[in-house]
Design an enzyme around this catalytic site. Structure first.
Site, PDB file in Angstrom:
ATOM      1  N   ASP A   1     -12.410 -11.087   8.158  1.00 36.61           N
ATOM      2  CA  ASP A   1     -11.028 -10.790   8.564  1.00 36.61           C
ATOM      3  C   ASP A   1     -10.986  -9.542   9.447  1.00 36.61           C
ATOM      4  OD1 ASP A   1      -8.375 -11.501   8.697  1.00 36.61           O
ATOM      5  OD2 ASP A   1      -7.798 -10.470   6.838  1.00 36.61           O
TER       6      ASP A   1
ATOM      7  N   VAL B   1       0.853  -1.185   0.000  1.00 35.15           N
ATOM      8  CA  VAL B   1       0.000   0.000   0.000  1.00 35.15           C
ATOM      9  C   VAL B   1       0.890   1.236   0.000  1.00 35.15           C
ATOM     10  CG1 VAL B   1      -1.825   1.258   1.209  1.00 35.15           C
ATOM     11  CG2 VAL B   1      -1.787  -1.243   1.283  1.00 35.15           C
TER      12      VAL B   1
END
Length: 364
Positions: free
Chosen positions: A187, A74
């Site tokens: 998650d 990212v």
């Protein structure tokens, strides 16, 4: 004149051959086929499609790395309109297309203050990227686990921890009940909770998400999905019950207990073996009416907030899905009086030393 055509014809032929090769590769590549079918079936998406050259420009050639996950890196970026963004570059070798499809399909359907906003995507051959709003304080794990909190020189006070727990629960309630389709995240963990400049939480990373109709009370999945330590027992083994929205509740409960304790649910660095599994340790204190003795508690009000979060977290991690509250009930409990809450039964999974499921779980 005729002689001059030679190089031109050669270049033209080469371009045609490259195009044919690329087209055949694209057709044979199952990941690309899967993504193209998805994009075709979903028609024009509400989010913008970016070219890869725009991604390079926005990230200044990937200059500022914000972190790395299982499916890629990212980077911090800046769009032409001046907005800062987080750009996830998916690893073509690891992403089967499911991560990309899950993110785009699920987040593009959502609009909630506690869900991260997907601003756009890039799909160009093997190049795939997802563009999100930028969250200046990063992930929750930086502020709750001791080693990370010391590095950032910032520990959360009880009110902020409580507000984060409430915000994440509201985001989950929206995913489970507020959308046209029910979205199960699978998650939920501190790493996937992002914080803005005011420490307002937003649920992120929908790569493992499952979309189902609101009528479906159970979902079918192949194998276990999630992160060890946060996976509900029924996701790991169907002997414990059906996989459903209650599986997210389990992960949420484990995360809340980590927020309260300031440590991961299994810690091997403690002195006494009874403190290795934090939920076990804190349950025993509640059961025997001992003070929680946590460092962030500075007042009676803090004590009540933390006790409330602890009891709710323990209800959420009950072994069987049927005994866990739905996320809407979790919100009701968190926003109510702590005196009205009962300490839940002690799940047998609390004892890692005697539970074969827990031992298998650690090797997952």
């Amino acid at each position: 004149m005729v002689l001059g055509l030679g190089p031109v014809v050669t270049v033209a032929l080469l371009l045609v051959m490259v195009k044919i090769y690329y087209t055949r590769w694209k057709k044979k590549n199952p990941t690309n086929q899967r993504i193209e079918v998805f994009l075709k079936n979903h028609g024009p998406l509400q989010i913008k499609k970016y070219s890869y050259s725009e991604i390079i420009k926005a990230t200044n050639s990937f200059r500022n790395n914000l972190g790395q996950g299982g499916f890629g890196c990212v980077y911090k970026g800046k769009l032409q309109d001046g907005r800062y963004v987080a750009v996830k570059i998916l690893n073509a070798l690891k992403d089967s297309g499911e991560e990309f499809i899950n993110e785009v399909a699920s987040i593009s359907r959502t609009s909630h203050i506690n869900i991260v906003t997907l601003l756009g995507f890039c799909y160009e051959g093997s190049k795939r990227a997802l563009i999100y709003e930028f969250m200046s304080n990063g992930s929750l794990e930086k502020f709750i686990f001791d080693e990370n909190a010391q590095a950032t020189n910032r520990q959360l006070d009880c009110q902020t921890m409580y507000d984060i727990a409430i915000g994440v629960a509201r985001g989950l309630e929206y995913l489970h009940k507020g959308c046209n389709t029910r979205i199960l995240h699978f998650d939920i963990k501190p790493h996937n909770i992002l914080l803005d400049e005011n420490f307002k939480p937003k649920i992120s990373d929908f790569g493992l998400a499952k979309i189902c109709t609101r009528k479906e009370s159970m979902v079918s999945i192949f194998g276990a999905r999630g992160t060890a330590g946060y996976i509900a027992p029924e996701v790991f083994s169907r002997n414990f019950g059906a996989v459903s929205h209650k599986s997210d509740v389990y992960s949420y409960g484990m995360m809340v207990l980590e927020i309260v304790g300031g440590r991961k649910n299994i810690t091997v660095e403690v002195d006494r073996s009874s403190e290795i599994y934090f939920p076990h340790w804190i349950y025993n204190r509640l059961e025997s009416n001992q003070e929680l003795d946590l460092k962030n508690i500075k007042s009676e009000s803090d004590e009540k907030m933390v006790k409330k979060m602890t009891i709710v977290g323990l209800w959420c991690i009950q072994t069987h899905p049927s005994t866990r509250p739905a996320i809407s009930k979790v919100l009701e409990m968190l926003e109510g009086n702590v005196e009205a809450l009962q300490v839940p039964p002690k799940p047998f999974l609390f004892s890692p030393s005697t539970s074969p499921v827990q031992l298998s779980w650690e090797t997952l």
